[in-house]
Design an enzyme around this catalytic site. Structure first.
Site, PDB file in Angstrom:
ATOM      1  N   HIS A  38       0.877  -1.375  -0.007  1.00  0.00           N
ATOM      2  CA  HIS A  38       0.060   0.004   0.061  1.00  0.00           C
ATOM      3  C   HIS A  38       0.748   1.115  -0.043  1.00  0.00           C
ATOM      4  CE1 HIS A  38       0.533   0.334   4.283  1.00  0.00           C
ATOM      5  NE2 HIS A  38      -0.473  -0.580   4.621  1.00  0.00           N
ATOM      6  N   HIS A  62      -4.993  -7.992  15.290  1.00  0.00           N
ATOM      7  CA  HIS A  62      -4.981  -6.878  14.431  1.00  0.00           C
ATOM      8  C   HIS A  62      -5.804  -7.383  13.320  1.00  0.00           C
ATOM      9  CE1 HIS A  62      -3.975  -3.329  12.361  1.00  0.00           C
ATOM     10  NE2 HIS A  62      -2.623  -3.903  11.738  1.00  0.00           N
ATOM     11  N   GLU A  83      -5.922  -5.533  10.305  1.00  0.00           N
ATOM     12  CA  GLU A  83      -5.665  -5.167   8.931  1.00  0.00           C
ATOM     13  C   GLU A  83      -5.534  -6.392   8.236  1.00  0.00           C
ATOM     14  OE1 GLU A  83      -2.315  -2.498   8.569  1.00  0.00           O
ATOM     15  OE2 GLU A  83      -2.846  -1.826   6.481  1.00  0.00           O
ATOM     16  N   ASP A 143      -3.612  -7.899   6.021  1.00  0.00           N
ATOM     17  CA  ASP A 143      -2.583  -8.758   5.911  1.00  0.00           C
ATOM     18  C   ASP A 143      -2.474  -9.960   7.053  1.00  0.00           C
ATOM     19  OD1 ASP A 143      -2.061  -6.362   7.416  1.00  0.00           O
ATOM     20  OD2 ASP A 143      -0.131  -6.815   7.206  1.00  0.00           O
ATOM     21  N   HIS A 197      -1.063  -0.043  15.357  1.00  0.00           N
ATOM     22  CA  HIS A 197      -1.112   1.414  14.750  1.00  0.00           C
ATOM     23  C   HIS A 197      -2.714   1.430  14.300  1.00  0.00           C
ATOM     24  CE1 HIS A 197      -0.985  -0.071  10.313  1.00  0.00           C
ATOM     25  NE2 HIS A 197      -0.859  -1.219  10.922  1.00  0.00           N
ATOM     26  N   ASP A 208       2.026  -5.833  14.553  1.00  0.00           N
ATOM     27  CA  ASP A 208       3.120  -5.366  13.511  1.00  0.00           C
ATOM     28  C   ASP A 208       4.070  -4.675  14.065  1.00  0.00           C
ATOM     29  OD1 ASP A 208       1.615  -5.280  11.148  1.00  0.00           O
ATOM     30  OD2 ASP A 208       0.372  -3.949  11.376  1.00  0.00           O
ATOM     31  N   TYR A 240      10.251   0.507   8.626  1.00  0.00           N
ATOM     32  CA  TYR A 240       8.947   0.025   9.056  1.00  0.00           C
ATOM     33  C   TYR A 240       8.666   1.202  10.105  1.00  0.00           C
ATOM     34  CZ  TYR A 240       5.045  -3.000  10.072  1.00  0.00           C
ATOM     35  OH  TYR A 240       3.730  -3.487  10.061  1.00  0.00           O
ATOM     36  N   HIS A 264       5.380  -9.615  10.867  1.00  0.00           N
ATOM     37  CA  HIS A 264       6.407  -9.347   9.821  1.00  0.00           C
ATOM     38  C   HIS A 264       7.737  -9.752   9.849  1.00  0.00           C
ATOM     39  CE1 HIS A 264       2.878  -7.644   7.687  1.00  0.00           C
ATOM     40  NE2 HIS A 264       3.002  -6.889   8.452  1.00  0.00           N
TER      41      HIS A 264
HETATM   42 FE1  FEO Z   1      -1.235  -3.259  10.148  1.00  0.00          FE
HETATM   43 FE2  FEO Z   1       0.683  -5.882   9.090  1.00  0.00          FE
HETATM   44  O1  FEO Z   1      -0.882  -4.754   9.046  1.00  0.00           O
END
Ligand code: FEO
Length: 396
Positions: free
Chosen positions: A24, A78, A80, A82, A145, A164, A192, A225
């Site tokens: 993104h 989380h 989001e 991903d 976040h 994250d 990051y 990640h």
């Molecule tokens: Fe906030 Fe890796 O997603």
């Protein structure tokens, strides 16, 4: 490569996304991973899911340890996508009635992402859950976040599943910090932070204080990640504190773009002036440097010098893009300066000055502009401006 046993009966069953190069709008030149964790206790727990397209790979990884149908519960740290996109597919396979533990905001956000309602079980900050010989503790990390973000701490093993936070976009065969080039991985952790978390820096400081106050001992940090921190988890925590304080180093970054090389000539002369003062400086042309790499330089640079030609009475488009992006991330404690070449109207320098002032940068002069191609006198003015910026950095 996965699954990897990261501690006794605890596995990273996530997936590696080798090919992603744009996340993104963030450049992921090394790819990334979507880590997910399986804890084999009296209850079998899956922590987090993966991007929708990788759902079957996640299930295959789980199957190498245990029949997915034997998973008793899922934790969603989380929302989001991903980390949650694969949730409907995974729940369909493991049993849709099984509980999905999440924060109170996680409940709302998951419901707004997926039409089909699952057995969501919202948890409170500090709430614990026994899974047999082990206990999970849920820690709310609102706005780190997303509003739904939380950490899950495994008490007996002293492992923090941090979603994250502390992550890096890195795809590799390695699982742990002691298996990779530390400098490289810290650079990607910094990138990051600069691009995803900088906006929330004050909250990060509070979170670290909270964790210290709780007396949580952390042996391993497992982000969603990149690589996991087991050699020295404090190293990344200390880096987060340092970056969150926004006390920049005595260095400068020059961010610019150019049409017929005049603004580039100015950038290079300003860089010479800064360098003459003994201050490290990095010029970055926006059409050759990705905005997320530029933002990484901004994070710890004291001076942020921005240059644009005037195009159609305004900013060059790459500068408009970058200034909007940087403004959203709210960098603090910066010295700013504006410059640029123009043909007949010359609005760009004033616009940059205005925007940097709006970000509360301490501005050097009102900006430097030159019509068409700067001559030797013009370039000398740029060098002088560079020296002034360099001195301001030294004096800061
Ligand atoms: Fe906030 Fe890796 O997603």
């Amino acid at each position: 490569m996965k699954p990897v046993e990261i501690s006794e009966k605890i596995y990273d069953v996530g997936v590696i996304d080798w090919n992603i190069r744009d996340f993104h709008g963030y450049s992921t030149e090394l790819g990334t991973s979507y880590n997910a964790f399986l804890i084999m206790d009296e209850k079998v727990v899956l922590i987090d899911s993966v991007k929708k397209d990788f759902s079957d790979e996640l299930l295959r990884n789980i199957s190498r340890i245990v029949d997915p149908g034997k998973i008793d519960m899922v934790v969603s740290n989380h929302t989001e996508m991903d980390h949650s996109g694969g949730l409907p597919r995974v729940m369909h396979r493991i049993g849709e009635g099984k509980p999905v533990y999440c924060s109170a905001m996680g409940l709302k956000n998951l419901q707004k992402h997926f039409a089909h309602n699952l057995n969501y079980q919202p948890v409170k900050n500090g709430e614990t859950l026994s899974i047999g010989k082990r206990t999970l503790t849920f820690l709310e990390t609102k706005m780190l976040h997303w509003p739904d973000s939380m950490f899950t701490y495994l008490n007996e093993d002293k492992i923090l599943f941090s979603s994250d936070a502390f992550g890096q976009h890195y795809a590799g065969c390695e699982a742990f910090d002691d298996q990779v080039d530390e400098h490289l991985i810290m650079l990607h952790a910094k990138k990051y932070f600069a691009n995803i978390l900088l906006l929330y820096a004050p909250l990060i400081l509070k979170l670290v204080e909270k964790v210290v106050d709780m007396g949580l001992e952390i042996k391993m940090i497992c982000p969603d990640h990149g690589i996991l921190w087991r050699k020295n988890p404090n190293k990344i925590i200390e880096a987060y504190v340092r970056w969150s304080k926004q006390e920049p180093e005595k260095k400068a970054v020059i961010i610019y773009d150019t049409m017929w090389h005049s603004t580039q000539l100015m950038a290079e002369a300003i860089a010479e002036g800064i360098h003459e003062k003994g201050v490290y400086v990095k010029p970055m042309k926006l059409r050759d440097s990705h905005r997320s790499d530029v933002m990484t330089e901004v994070l710890d640079s004291k001076a942020v010098v921005v240059g644009s030609p005037t195009l159609n009475n305004g900013l060059f488009p790459t500068l408009a893009d970058f200034l909007t992006y940087m403004k959203g991330l709210r960098p603090k404690n910066k010295i700013g300066a504006a410059f640029g070449s123009y043909g007949w109207s010359g609005e760009a320098v004033g616009l940059i000055h205005q925007q940097l002032e709006g970000m509360k940068f301490k501005m050097i002069d009102s900006g430097l502009k030159h019509q068409y191609v700067p001559d030797s006198q013009g370039l000398e003015m740029c060098r002088e401006m560079g020296k002034k910026i360099g001195q301001a950095v030294l004096d800061s």
